[in-house]
Design a protein around this motif. Sequence first.
Motif, PDB file in Angstrom:
ATOM      1  N   ALA A 104      -4.207  23.055 -21.516  1.00  8.67           N
ATOM      2  CA  ALA A 104      -3.293  22.152 -20.618  1.00  8.67           C
ATOM      3  C   ALA A 104      -3.236  20.641 -20.016  1.00  8.67           C
ATOM      4  O   ALA A 104      -3.237  20.418 -19.549  1.00  8.67           O
TER       5      ALA A 104
ATOM      6  N   TRP B 162       0.002  28.585 -22.214  1.00  4.24           N
ATOM      7  CA  TRP B 162      -0.511  27.360 -20.953  1.00  4.24           C
ATOM      8  C   TRP B 162       0.757  25.659 -21.356  1.00  4.24           C
ATOM      9  O   TRP B 162       0.189  25.769 -20.468  1.00  4.24           O
TER      10      TRP B 162
ATOM     11  N   TYR C 175      -7.439  25.544 -18.169  1.00  2.00           N
ATOM     12  CA  TYR C 175      -6.167  24.196 -17.554  1.00  2.00           C
ATOM     13  C   TYR C 175      -6.887  23.230 -18.639  1.00  2.00           C
ATOM     14  O   TYR C 175      -6.534  22.618 -18.959  1.00  2.00           O
TER      15      TYR C 175
ATOM     16  N   ASP D 108      -5.148  29.017 -27.258  1.00  4.12           N
ATOM     17  CA  ASP D 108      -5.217  29.956 -26.088  1.00  4.12           C
ATOM     18  C   ASP D 108      -6.215  30.197 -25.900  1.00  4.12           C
ATOM     19  O   ASP D 108      -7.551  30.722 -27.371  1.00  4.12           O
TER      20      ASP D 108
END
Lengths: 311, 378
Positions: free
Chosen positions: B184, B354, B180, B109
């Motif tokens: 992610a 995430w 993102y 993260d």
Amino acid sequence: MTTIRLLLGPQRPVVNLGDAIAHAGLPAGPVAVIAAGWQEAEGDIDDVAAAARREVINLHLYRRADEVFAADPELLQRYRLRQDRLQALQRLYGLRLRHTMAAARETLRADGDTALVDPEQRHAIAQLRALDRHHLQRVQTLHAEFDAAFDSARHDLLSRHQAEIDALLANVDTVVITGGNVAVLLNRLYLFNLGQLLTEKHVVAWSAGAMALSEQVVLFHDNAPQGRRNPELFGRGLGLLPHHIVLPDARHRLRVKDRIRLALFSRRFAPAVCVTLDSGSVLTLEGPRIVHASLAKQIAASGRLRRVRLK
Amino acid sequence: MNPALRKLFRKGPPAPGDVDAFIAATEFPLVDGSDVTFVWRGRAEQVFLRCWISGFDTAQPLQSLTGTDLWATTIDLPPGSRIEYKFELITAGQRRLVVDPLNPVLAHDPFGANSVCQGSGYQRPSWSVHDPEARRGGLETIRLDSRAFGDTREVGIYLPARFRRNRRYPLLVVHDGNDYLRYADFRTVLDNLIHYLEIPQLIVALTQSQDRLREYAADDSHAAFVADDLLPYLAANYPLLDDRASRGIMGASFGAVAALHTAWRTPGLFGCLLLQSGSFAFSDIGRHNRGPVFDPVARFMNSFREDPGALSGKVYMSCGIYESLIYENRSLLPKLQVQGLDVRFEEARDAHNWENWRDRLRSGLSWLYPGPLWMVYE
């Protein structure tokens, strides 16, 4: 000539296109292929040629439509306006359908005195059918408005493509329509007037291609990642397969063990017969008669799957 | 004691070589149904397990295993859980946080990396891993003059593979877009879901703020940036569908607050909201308990909860049940539902991170933007 309609299930994992054509005794010679449902991959029909064991002539409807729209901004704008309105209408229909289907489903699940319950079930289904009729009529109105304002003679490139398609079809007896995106396929079939042109041809179609031949096209998928979705009436097909609703790959797309769900499917679209076409299936029609059915099933009013009755 | 450890110790404290062999042959943490044992090896005065799970002690002591340099503690972790953790080592009065050296699974993260404990039955979703058959979408960057902020902003744009100028696409505006992408696997998820036909080909605007705690905290300038700077630019330069149902906005944590606030401030503009672990601080009476940085958020959420206004369309919300924010998210749900919004709420056995948000993307995106799978019959 009695036209033959050969309806197949998905051509994966079982590829039965060649055997079905041979078994149906279709005339020898090249076949025209409509693969517009594959969109940009429309040109990749080598597998179709190999499976059909015939020379194939690609009509390239998707590419032709792209060229027409690129050259004709006015047509593109009107076409897009029609598509936007159709999509908005479909959403509104879906909104109403959700509640109407829920009521019908719950009513079908109700138990108790049949003298009390049965009329309610019939009425709930009648309301569903009324909504479908209303939606179909509205869809037809939007198509008619577009058609009324559309004079193909004013669109040079469209007319030229139409003439080319007519000429190609004049040299074949059989047309193969592949699967793919049924909405894209139908739009291209309508744009180039294939509904009319195919009436005198033998047609071999699978999945979306088979759906496009019916009178009414019903979208369905019980196992999509976003969860179950109510089957929706999308619009009219070409009408070359009257009295049938085509349901390709039902094994994966329908919860076939849910009798209530299937019973509702059957009763909703009656008297049209809902026919499942899984991979390996064949349904052969000579004119309006079903003369051969292999692995194809129909949904009975009870929600059970039965063999298709030959006529 | 975990069965594998019990076996190691069955004849008393194992020799160092036996410990070496045990560690080489074992995956850590040790998962035995809902019993999860964390193991650390080394010299320290104290060792703590640090995992930020609401309802858990934030620091759980590991016990030194007699005669060895092993430390262990066992927690009860329900099946399907996924948590992130570190070890806190106290040596010579000094504290330091470290990832688990025995566990190669890490989550990243903006603050660094944490170790990941995958509980019994948890599997990383296959659709979040690059599928070689999925075509890769493209990424480009635009520079946008913002009247709302009085400066120039960079926005990433994702274009689907096979992007065509003569088609029209739905739009998704993402807060913390770069995060993102980085944490992610957002691009991979988009590529895969588009390839599987589970979402349509869409254009994604990946916004990133340099001052998110202010700009994402229900800031009117930010809403104006999205509505009056970004959207008109995108409409002028990309072929977009021009209807509310084809326009969505999303975010996680403060990003979810920004998404909700922007949609609220611009009624009728967005028809799809994707809100992940929203920092939806509010107070029914008196002050909220989240700290001053949440003050503008709480003011907004209190107003919103009182009057959700003309918010319309579909809302997908998700939250980890191991987050303290689960309370705020669960209590927002009925406020949205009573407005007649079409709301889907998903809870997960995970926390505020995430990979939790990554793991929910398929259900959120495919529900908000149903793909052509519905239309495709091969």
